[in-house]
Scaffold this active site. Structure first.
Site, mmCIF file in Angstrom:
data_model
loop_
_atom_site.group_PDB
_atom_site.id
_atom_site.type_symbol
_atom_site.label_atom_id
_atom_site.label_comp_id
_atom_site.label_asym_id
_atom_site.label_seq_id
_atom_site.Cartn_x
_atom_site.Cartn_y
_atom_site.Cartn_z
ATOM 1 N N ARG A 298 -14.582 14.116 4.177
ATOM 2 C CA ARG A 298 -13.420 13.690 3.421
ATOM 3 C C ARG A 298 -13.884 12.698 2.497
ATOM 4 O O ARG A 298 -14.382 11.432 2.770
ATOM 5 C CB ARG A 298 -12.185 12.912 4.472
ATOM 6 C CG ARG A 298 -11.112 12.365 3.923
ATOM 7 C CD ARG A 298 -10.197 11.816 4.925
ATOM 8 N NE ARG A 298 -8.830 11.403 4.479
ATOM 9 C CZ ARG A 298 -8.629 10.198 4.128
ATOM 10 N NH1 ARG A 298 -9.720 9.375 4.092
ATOM 11 N NH2 ARG A 298 -7.422 9.759 3.435
ATOM 12 N N SER B 249 -1.880 18.810 7.346
ATOM 13 C CA SER B 249 -1.160 17.536 7.797
ATOM 14 C C SER B 249 -0.018 17.466 8.161
ATOM 15 O O SER B 249 0.690 18.124 7.177
ATOM 16 C CB SER B 249 -1.646 16.685 6.683
ATOM 17 O OG SER B 249 -3.007 16.526 6.581
ATOM 18 N N LYS C 205 -6.164 4.579 5.461
ATOM 19 C CA LYS C 205 -5.535 5.410 4.629
ATOM 20 C C LYS C 205 -4.438 4.809 4.093
ATOM 21 O O LYS C 205 -3.330 4.403 4.609
ATOM 22 C CB LYS C 205 -4.978 6.791 5.006
ATOM 23 C CG LYS C 205 -4.664 7.831 4.097
ATOM 24 C CD LYS C 205 -3.863 9.062 4.961
ATOM 25 C CE LYS C 205 -2.806 9.955 4.188
ATOM 26 N NZ LYS C 205 -3.344 10.705 3.237
#
Ligand code: TZP
Ligand code: MG
Length: 216
Positions: A40, A109, A138
């Site tokens: 990621r 997600s 995040k």
């Protein structure tokens, strides 16, 4: 292609910490028993991402661990990853399935029941659900769901639910108790002094509190 969804997904991160590279984190998480490594990285050139992902894939393939790329199906294809993890605004899951085929792992997600239903209808292999708890990893994570909503999702959606967001040793039993198949973590591994040991502790806990078979 490795098709295991597994219980412990480690998302590598070099923004929250800079001591370890993506490849180093991959090697340490694998040594600690992670089932899936997810690359990621939101910044950097496409070529840079492909270069890193290719090295991560090699490290994973050597140990028979599944390797998934977050967001970037192009990078996943170039690195011959085992799959992709796609958010609600990323590359559409049905199109990804067309391109990658049934052998690849495709995760979606979801932050709500509606989004989880969409992942199911779109043909995802698992749902990454969260944030379940507050996270500093995040910026746009949105409101936390809490464990009760996670439980409702796990009951409603006939796919493995991988819980994400603020998960660590302390709350993993509650996550598993709510019916999640597994967990996805960033800081609980990447930001610890010893990412290998941190992975191992989570792994032991996950498989101890979960009656399912190991590394299914
Ligand atoms: N998606 C929802 S919360 C989150 C992502 C990528 C961040 C998880 O990071 P941490 O450090 O495990 O809370
Ligand atoms: Mg995304």
């Amino acid at each position: 292609m490795i098709q295991k969804i597994g219980k412990l997904h480690v998302l590598t991160d070099t923004v929250l910490q800079s001591r370890f590279s993506h490849v180093e984190l991959t090697e340490m998480a694998i040594a600690g028993g992670a089932d899936v490594i997810q690359f990621r990285q939101k910044q950097g050139s496409t070529r840079e991402l492909i270069e890193i992902a290719t090295q991560m894939k090699r490290a994973c393939a050597d140990k028979g661990v599944a390797f998934v790329v977050n967001d970037r199906i192009d990078v996943a294809i170039a690195a011959k990853a085992d799959g992709v993890h796609l958010g609600q605004d990323d590359f559409p899951i049905p199109l990804a399935r067309q391109l990658l085929g049934n052998e690849s792992i495709i995760g979606g997600s979801a932050a709500t029941l509606e989004e989880a239903r969409k992942c199911l209808a779109d043909g995802a292999d698992y749902v990454g659900f969260g944030p379940v708890f507050p996270t500093g990893s995040k910026d746009d994570a949105g409101p936390v769901s809490g464990v009760e909503t996670l439980k409702m999702i796990a009951e409603a959606i006939p796919l493995p639910i991988i819980a994400i967001g603020g998960i660590g040793l302390g709350n993993t039993p509650a996550i598993v108790g709510a019916g999640a198949h597994g967990i996805a973590v960033i800081s609980a591994v990447c930001c610890q002094n010893d990412p290998c040991q941190a992975t191992n502790a989570l792994c032991e806990l996950l498989y101890a509190v979960n009656s399912g078979g190991r590394h299914v």
